[in-house]
Scaffold this active site. Structure first.
Site, PDB file in Angstrom:
ATOM      1  N   ASP A  47       0.843  -1.185   0.000  1.00 26.68           N
ATOM      2  CA  ASP A  47       0.000   0.000   0.000  1.00 26.68           C
ATOM      3  C   ASP A  47       0.877   1.233   0.000  1.00 26.68           C
ATOM      4  O   ASP A  47       1.880   1.285   0.693  1.00 26.68           O
ATOM      5  CB  ASP A  47      -0.883   0.002   1.249  1.00 26.68           C
ATOM      6  CG  ASP A  47      -2.098  -0.880   1.051  1.00 26.68           C
ATOM      7  OD1 ASP A  47      -2.590  -0.920  -0.092  1.00 26.68           O
ATOM      8  OD2 ASP A  47      -2.523  -1.531   2.010  1.00 26.68           O
ATOM      9  N   PHE A  77     -11.906  24.605   6.982  1.00 25.99           N
ATOM     10  CA  PHE A  77     -12.079  23.908   5.718  1.00 25.99           C
ATOM     11  C   PHE A  77     -13.384  23.111   5.772  1.00 25.99           C
ATOM     12  O   PHE A  77     -13.659  22.454   6.759  1.00 25.99           O
ATOM     13  CB  PHE A  77     -10.906  22.951   5.506  1.00 25.99           C
ATOM     14  CG  PHE A  77     -11.022  22.122   4.263  1.00 25.99           C
ATOM     15  CD1 PHE A  77     -10.493  22.594   3.062  1.00 25.99           C
ATOM     16  CD2 PHE A  77     -11.663  20.893   4.277  1.00 25.99           C
ATOM     17  CE1 PHE A  77     -10.602  21.840   1.921  1.00 25.99           C
ATOM     18  CE2 PHE A  77     -11.774  20.144   3.138  1.00 25.99           C
ATOM     19  CZ  PHE A  77     -11.247  20.610   1.941  1.00 25.99           C
ATOM     20  N   THR A  78     -14.181  23.185   4.743  1.00 28.02           N
ATOM     21  CA  THR A  78     -15.348  22.299   4.655  1.00 28.02           C
ATOM     22  C   THR A  78     -15.353  21.651   3.276  1.00 28.02           C
ATOM     23  O   THR A  78     -14.725  22.143   2.342  1.00 28.02           O
ATOM     24  CB  THR A  78     -16.679  23.056   4.831  1.00 28.02           C
ATOM     25  OG1 THR A  78     -16.869  23.892   3.688  1.00 28.02           O
ATOM     26  CG2 THR A  78     -16.722  23.862   6.099  1.00 28.02           C
ATOM     27  N   GLN A 110     -17.672  21.656   1.319  1.00 31.95           N
ATOM     28  CA  GLN A 110     -18.359  22.485   0.337  1.00 31.95           C
ATOM     29  C   GLN A 110     -17.463  23.592  -0.208  1.00 31.95           C
ATOM     30  O   GLN A 110     -17.300  23.774  -1.408  1.00 31.95           O
ATOM     31  CB  GLN A 110     -19.626  23.118   0.946  1.00 31.95           C
ATOM     32  CG  GLN A 110     -20.806  22.153   1.054  1.00 31.95           C
ATOM     33  CD  GLN A 110     -20.615  21.187   2.229  1.00 31.95           C
ATOM     34  OE1 GLN A 110     -20.159  21.584   3.301  1.00 31.95           O
ATOM     35  NE2 GLN A 110     -20.937  19.917   2.003  1.00 31.95           N
ATOM     36  N   ASP A 149      -5.836  -4.444   6.030  1.00 30.65           N
ATOM     37  CA  ASP A 149      -6.474  -4.348   7.332  1.00 30.65           C
ATOM     38  C   ASP A 149      -7.988  -4.265   7.249  1.00 30.65           C
ATOM     39  O   ASP A 149      -8.676  -4.660   8.162  1.00 30.65           O
ATOM     40  CB  ASP A 149      -5.914  -3.164   8.133  1.00 30.65           C
ATOM     41  CG  ASP A 149      -5.985  -1.858   7.386  1.00 30.65           C
ATOM     42  OD1 ASP A 149      -6.522  -1.860   6.254  1.00 30.65           O
ATOM     43  OD2 ASP A 149      -5.515  -0.851   7.913  1.00 30.65           O
TER      44      ASP A 149
END
Lengths: 555, 726
Positions: free
Chosen positions: B345, B416-417, B419, B561
């Site tokens: 990964d 921060f959002t 949108q 996992d």
């Protein structure tokens, strides 16, 4: 020209000729076994025995073919000897006794060609040509067929069914397309060089001293050709290739050595071609060649250096050797015949010095793999390669794989059983003979050399070589029977394991090679293989060798 | 495992853990601290808490002696054919010594043959002993717990933990020991898993998602959770762990079986060689006694590898355990050595896991410093790793002192959002924004400003290079405008490129798995030096990739996992589940990494290889040894009747008795001498197969050929000093 220089030239010429021929011959053999077409004569044969040459066989079926064919051959050969007096061209010879007939049948079917009789005073023309000569072809072909089946096991990648080809097709093709044409060419050359080829009657002549001597005629050249080519070794005459009718001169001597080495040394090429990686074939070839060459050097030097006033005066140990061939040619022939499973001789191994005799013994004890018999040499060497890969593969940190096939529990079990058989036969056979007093009663010599004679007989029989320490009186009921058993078991039990291994390999999906894969085409691996062979065989037989040739040679 | 028991363990084992470091120094020097969780302890992990590995303590030999005697039981011995032959030989020589009590030679040989058997058992006992110590600490964790089973009507009843059934719901609150393996179905709790992982920092377990699995024997530290039991008592993770480390569940692996067969066949060959010797010797005029024959046989059969084989296997598993990896079968450990494709990964394995600011790129007409200043200002309240990295870069590269939020008392922080896709700050009439290109451009235009024409170009260039562009814009007295772009970059862990090169030399292909788009993935793949990558990977893609590799005959290893990793984990030849993962993932994998460190996969592969190499090396050594033994024994047996054979006595051993005795003693002592090697494993270096073979052949093949000549000679010299012999 000094004799040493001459010997060097002979060996060089031999190696040169083999180097020249092994590629085309090896590729030709690969093509024969991969061909899809049948010759008309082959179709007749398949129809007459009711075989379908295009049917793929899994290993049990292939093995069944080998065993049935060989069992029928033993019976036929036995009967032929027992009734030879009632058949035409009998030369007035009596039927062979049951024990000797069994011994001879086992011997020729197992490609051993141990002879407890003298051909010229025992076997009729019919027995020689219809029986023994035929077996010279087919027993060699059976060996090659089994080797080809094993190679297919490595080469076939997607056949999950474990198909190994068709035994009847392999057998017939090997005889018709490989052995017959080659032996015709060889026989013609031999006749041209002075070997005899006729069906005449025995000539009786009076020698200069006034004695009567019987000169036997026969189809000698043709038998000589396949005798060597098929690594059989059974001579027309008791004196084998030391007899001038079989081996008239220095050139035919070289030719015969070439013939007995050419197929075993070409099969690695066939192997490389069939598995799609000729370098793998070269690695096997190199291992065979190194051991063979070491043997030649060791015996030649020992023979030249043989101590003692008489042999020093003669320039070497000449007792038991043909004046025509001398030290070098005799040593070269002796090593080549014991390291292939041929057993034809141009000198008497009994007369070699102790240490040389030890090398010849060891050559057979290695299991006839350097280069070994036709087919049996290749499969024997591949089994050793499997064992070497197993140990070396672990040392590079992967579960071992050879040619992309994993060497797992089943594979190692089969390989381990294979390497048990001949040592068991040799050691138990010799020990029984010694313990029962049968060994001592057949010895010509006393002390360590006498022991070597017994050891040599059982080693030769169990490894399907067929050469003898001439002093050993083998024609007794006990030895005829025991040696016959050794020959049959030493030939066919290993084949069971080889074919089972081939089947198990053919079922596997190959693992792709990466930088972490053991490179089996590299000199390092070849070296490891040679080392493993010498150490494992050496350890097995060291005590026996110590009491025979070593005790004599170091005395 | 309580902290106390850890401590006591640690005191005795500390030295071993340090020697372990030199043992694996090659790997460690190549690895970054994150690659070797044992050596650094930033998370409070106690590296010495587990049973130490590497070198063994001679005291362990003494401690394991009783076990070694217990193993003399023929029913146990018969499992190792080689050593069983030695046992039978010891009995025979002892019996013959009783018949001829005056023969000191018979007694001494018998004694050394018994010692040979004991030494072999000792090797196995020592290897097992290390696991036993660990099992004991685990057992302490598995004290019988009382479960609070939740009934359908919502009431609780108290039942013993051993009476739980699959599907039962149990309640655990702070201070409770979790009674069995299960999944959290309700609530969040912090759990102390040190009993299993040795990691003392608590972990969060919550219902739903990939953090829901809890393990029986661990302790809830806070809050209340409801657990649905998924494993029967007696088959829980901790039970399996105990079985594994104790070796109770140990089955011979396929390769071990194969090697055992080869050794058995060699034993039979040598048995034949020795059993057929008496008739040969009788003819030569020398009578061999039973004692001599048995001595010869024991010297020839591969006792060295036969004695150490099972210790090597146990120690291999143990080495994994020391690295906090639990292999559910020995087969998986062997498969690890064969792995040819590693799926890794990206996040957490190849990269540090978070994007970090790499540079500030100004648009035309502004300076880097202006961008840096605005970027830093906008990020002060941004606690995400990206935000922190901007502040750090501004400080390191432009010397901008970190301003504290408090200094800007009247600042309005814009979060921060999803949108707005921007964050920033309004302070002193200045508005600063940073965020996704489109959002910031839209904001600037909305505020009536202009967008520099090269802003888009710069952003695109960063995207193409695999980075993430963050536009920085400002609105002040000069109006709204774009200042520049922050280049956020995935940071490849230090040393990964070298690591992948090593793997390539070992013939292992690395494939990076990432959810990123192909462009970003390619850039990171190139930077990290992996061979291939799988971008925008879904669990189905992963599965398909594994099957494709396997169809080509390759063995695949991966870590995972999540529950959606479970099918791929089951499909992979070596599937390492993270301990933090779901129970489904842990069930599916054939190994569990208690540290949950995906980079561990590389070490697992190396341990698998080391295990096989150790077996191969000692087999080679064992067989090569025989040559010298023959040179000692054969002249001793037969020089009397064939004086020429005395020339084979190249070691010049003093007398026949002393020669045979020296060979037998050497044969016994070499087992003890090689116990440490078999426990710690042959040194492994990630080099090509050719180089590795050459090296191992030289050390163990050639060394095995020469060493006994020297060893036997020395023993003979010592023996000849004893009066009455030699």
């Amino acid at each position: 020209m000094s004799s040493v220089l001459a010997d060097v030239l002979v060996v060089t010429a031999l190696i040169g000729a083999l180097a020249l021929v092994h590629r085309p011959l090896g590729d030709y053999m690969a093509a024969v076994f991969q061909s899809k077409n049948h010759l008309r004569v082959e179709k007749w044969i398949y129809r007459s025995v009711g075989a379908n040459p295009d049917a793929e066989m899994r290993w049990p079926a292939y093995l069944r073919g080998v065993l049935v064919f060989s069992a029928v051959s033993v019976l036929f050969l036995y009967l032929l000897q027992r009734i030879q007096d009632k058949l035409p061209l009998s030369l007035g010879f009596k039927p062979i006794t049951p024990d000797q007939a069994f011994n001879t049948a086992a011997s020729f079917v197992s490609n051993t060609n141990w002879q407890s009789y003298s051909g010229e005073v025992a076997m009729s023309h019919v027995t020689q040509t219809m029986g023994l000569a035929v077996q010279n072809f087919v027993s060699a072909a059976v060996g090659i067929a089994v080797a080809v089946a094993l190679v297919r096991g490595f080469a076939r990648s997607r056949s999950r069914t474990g198909d190994l080809g068709n035994f009847w097709a392999d057998l017939v093709r090997c005889v018709i397309r490989i052995l017959v044409p080659l032996s015709v060419i060889a026989a013609v050359i031999l006749v041209a060089c002075g070997a005899i080829q006729n069906f005449g009657d025995i000539h009786s002549i009076t020698t200069l001293t006034g004695d009567k001597q019987a000169i036997s005629p026969g189809a000698v050249a043709s038998q000589e050709a396949i005798k060597d080519l098929g690594t059989n070794g059974g001579g027309f005459f008791n004196a084998n290739s030391a007899h001038p009718f079989e081996n008239p001169n220095g050139f035919t001597n070289l030719l015969e050595i070439f013939l007995l080495l050419v197929i075993p040394f070409s099969l690695p090429r066939t192997f490389g071609t069939m598995v799609g990686n000729v370098k793998q074939g070269y690695a096997i070839l190199a291992a065979m060649a190194v051991i063979w060459f070491l043997g030649v050097v060791a015996v030649t030097i020992t023979e030249y250096a043989h101590p003692g006033a008489a042999s020093q005066l003669a320039g070497g140990a000449m007792e038991g050797k043909e004046q025509r061939f001398g030290e070098g040619n005799s040593s070269l022939f002796a090593v080549s015949t014991t390291m292939t499973s041929t057993g034809s001789v141009n000198s008497f191994h009994d007369s070699f010095s102790g240490l040389s005799g030890g090398v010849l013994l060891l050559g057979m004890m290695l299991g006839e793999i350097a280069p070994g018999g036709t087919g049996s040499g290749l499969y024997g060497m591949l089994i050793m390669a499997v064992i070497a890969v197993f140990i070396a593969g672990l040392m590079v940190g992967r579960t071992p794989e050879y040619l992309g096939k994993k060497i797992g529990t089943r594979e190692i079990k089969l390989a381990a059983c294979y390497i048990l058989i001949t040592p068991a036969l040799v050691l138990i056979g010799t020990a029984l003979a010694m313990a029962l007093g049968k060994g001592e009663s057949s010895m010509t010599n006393v002390g360590a050399h006498g022991f070597s004679e017994v050891l040599y007989a059982y080693t030769s029989a169990s490894n399907n070589n067929g050469s003898a320490f001439a002093g050993f009186a083998a024609n007794t009921e006990y030895h005829n029977t025991m040696l016959g058993l050794c020959m049959l078991l030493g030939r066919f039990v290993p084949m069971v394991f080889v074919l089972a291994l081939a089947g198990s390999l053919a079922e596997q999906k190959p693992v792709p090679a990466t930088a972490g894969t053991l490179r089996t085409e590299k000199p390092l691996f070849t070296g490891l293989l040679v080392g493993a062979i010498l150490i494992i065989t050496g350890l097995t037989f060291f005590p026996a060798l110590a009491l025979g040739p070593l005790a004599e040679g170091l005395a | 495992m309580t902290t106390n028991t850890q401590k006591t363990d640690a005191t005795t084992q500390k030295t071993h853990a340090t020697t372990q470091k030199t043992d694996v120094k090659k790997q460690d020097s190549m690895s970054t601290p994150t690659l070797a969780p044992h050596q650094d302890a930033p998370t409070g992990h106690k590296p010495d808490g587990r049973v130490g590995g590497g070198l063994f303590d001679p005291k362990q030999l003494v401690k394991s002696l009783p076990d070694a005697f217990r193993k003399l039981d023929p029913r146990v011995m018969v499992k190792s054919p080689v050593m069983f032959v030695v046992l039978v030989g010891s009995v025979l020589t002892t019996v013959f010594s009783f018949k001829d009590p005056g023969d000191w030679f018979g007694w001494v040989i018998s004694a050394w043959l018994w010692l040979t058997v004991i030494f072999a058992n000792l090797a196995e006992a020592v290897a097992e002993g290390r696991g036993k110590a660990q099992a004991d600490t685990l057992r302490k964790a598995k004290t019988d717990t009382v479960a609070r089973r939740l009934l359908k009507d919502g009431s609780e009843e108290q039942i013993p933990g051993t009476d739980l059934k699959i599907g039962d719901l149990v309640v655990c609150e702070a201070g409770d020991i979790i009674p069995g393996d299960g999944d959290v179905v309700e609530g969040v709790a912090s759990v102390d898993e040190s009993a299993i992982t040795g990691e003392s920092a608590p972990v969060i377990r919550e219902s739903g998602g990939d953090r829901s699995a809890v393990t029986g024997g661990t302790k809830v530290l806070s809050d209340r959770i409801v657990i649905k039991i998924t494993t029967k008592p007696g088959e829980t993770f901790i039970d399996r762990m105990i079985n594994l480390v104790e070796g109770a569940a140990r089955q011979k692996t396929p390769n071990e079986i194969a090697l055992n067969i080869l050794l058995a066949s060699l034993t039979i060959v040598f048995l034949l060689a020795v059993a057929t010797l008496p008739p040969f010797a009788d003819y030569a005029g020398s009578h061999l006694t039973m004692v001599v024959l048995v001595a010869l046989l024991v010297c020839l059969i591969p006792t060295t590898i036969g004695a150490l084989l099972s210790a090597i296997g146990i120690a291999g598993m143990d080495r994994l355990v020391q690295r906090n990896v639990l292999a559910m079968s020995g087969r998986a450990v062997e498969a690890a050595g064969d792995v040819s494709t590693l799926l890794l990964d990206k996040t957490g394995t190849i990269t540090l896991g978070n994007r970090q600011a790499a540079e500030f790129v100004p648009v035309r007409g502004t300076t880097e410093a202006e961008v840096a200043d605005a970027a830093q200002l906008s990020s002060l309240a941004d606690e995400t790793p990206e935000g922190r990295s901007i502040v750090v870069l501004a400080k390191e590269k432009y010397g901008l002192r970190e301003r504290h939020q408090g200094e800007l008392a009247h600042a309005a922080w814009i979060e921060f959002t999803a949108q707005t896709r921007m964050s920033g700050v309004d302070v002193d009439g200045r508005k600063v924004r940073k965020g996704a290109t489109a959002s910031v451009i839209a904001w600037v235009q909305e505020e009536g400003g202009t967008v520099a024409d090269d802003a888009d170009t710069i952003a695109n260039r960063i995207s193409e290079a695999g980075g993430t562009p963050l536009l920085v814009a400002v609105k002040d007295d000069k109006g709204a405008r774009v200042l520049g772009v922050i280049h956020l970059k995935d940071v490849v862990k230090e040393g990964m490129r070298e690591r992948f090169e090593e793997l390539r030399r070992m013939g292992i292909k690395t494939i990076m798995i990432t959810g990123d788009n192909p462009l970003t993935a390619k850039a990171i793949a190139e930077e990290a030096g992996v061979d291939d990558f799988l971008a925008e990977a879904t669990p189905e893609d992963k599965m398909a990739l594994i099957k494709r590799e396997q169809a080509g005959g390759k063995l695949v290893a991966m870590t995972g996992d999540g529950t959606n990793d479970a099918p791929a984990l089951a499909q992979a030849d070596v599937g390492v589940a993270m301990n933090t993962g779901t129970s489904a993932a842990k069930e599916a994998g054939n190994m569990v990494d208690l540290d949950s460190n995906p980079t561990k996969l590389i070490e697992i592969v190396e341990i698998g290889k080391q295990l096989l190499i150790t077996r191969g090396a000692l087999t080679t050594f064992s067989i090569a040894n025989d040559v010298a033994k023959y040179f000692a024994i054969i002249p001793a047996l037969f020089a009397a009747v064939h004086p020429g054979l005395d020339k084979l006595n190249i070691m010049g051993l003093s007398s026949p008795d002393s020669a045979i005795l020296s060979a037998v003693i050497f044969n016994a002592l070499i087992i003890i001498a090689l116990v440490p090697l078999s426990l710690k494993g042959v040194q492994y270096r990630p080099v090509s197969a050719d180089k590795m073979l050459r090296r191992n052949l030289t050390i163990y093949g050639l060394g095995g050929l020469i060493a006994p000549f020297i060893g036997i000679k020395i023993i003979d010299l010592l023996i000849s000093l004893i009066p009455g012999i030699g």
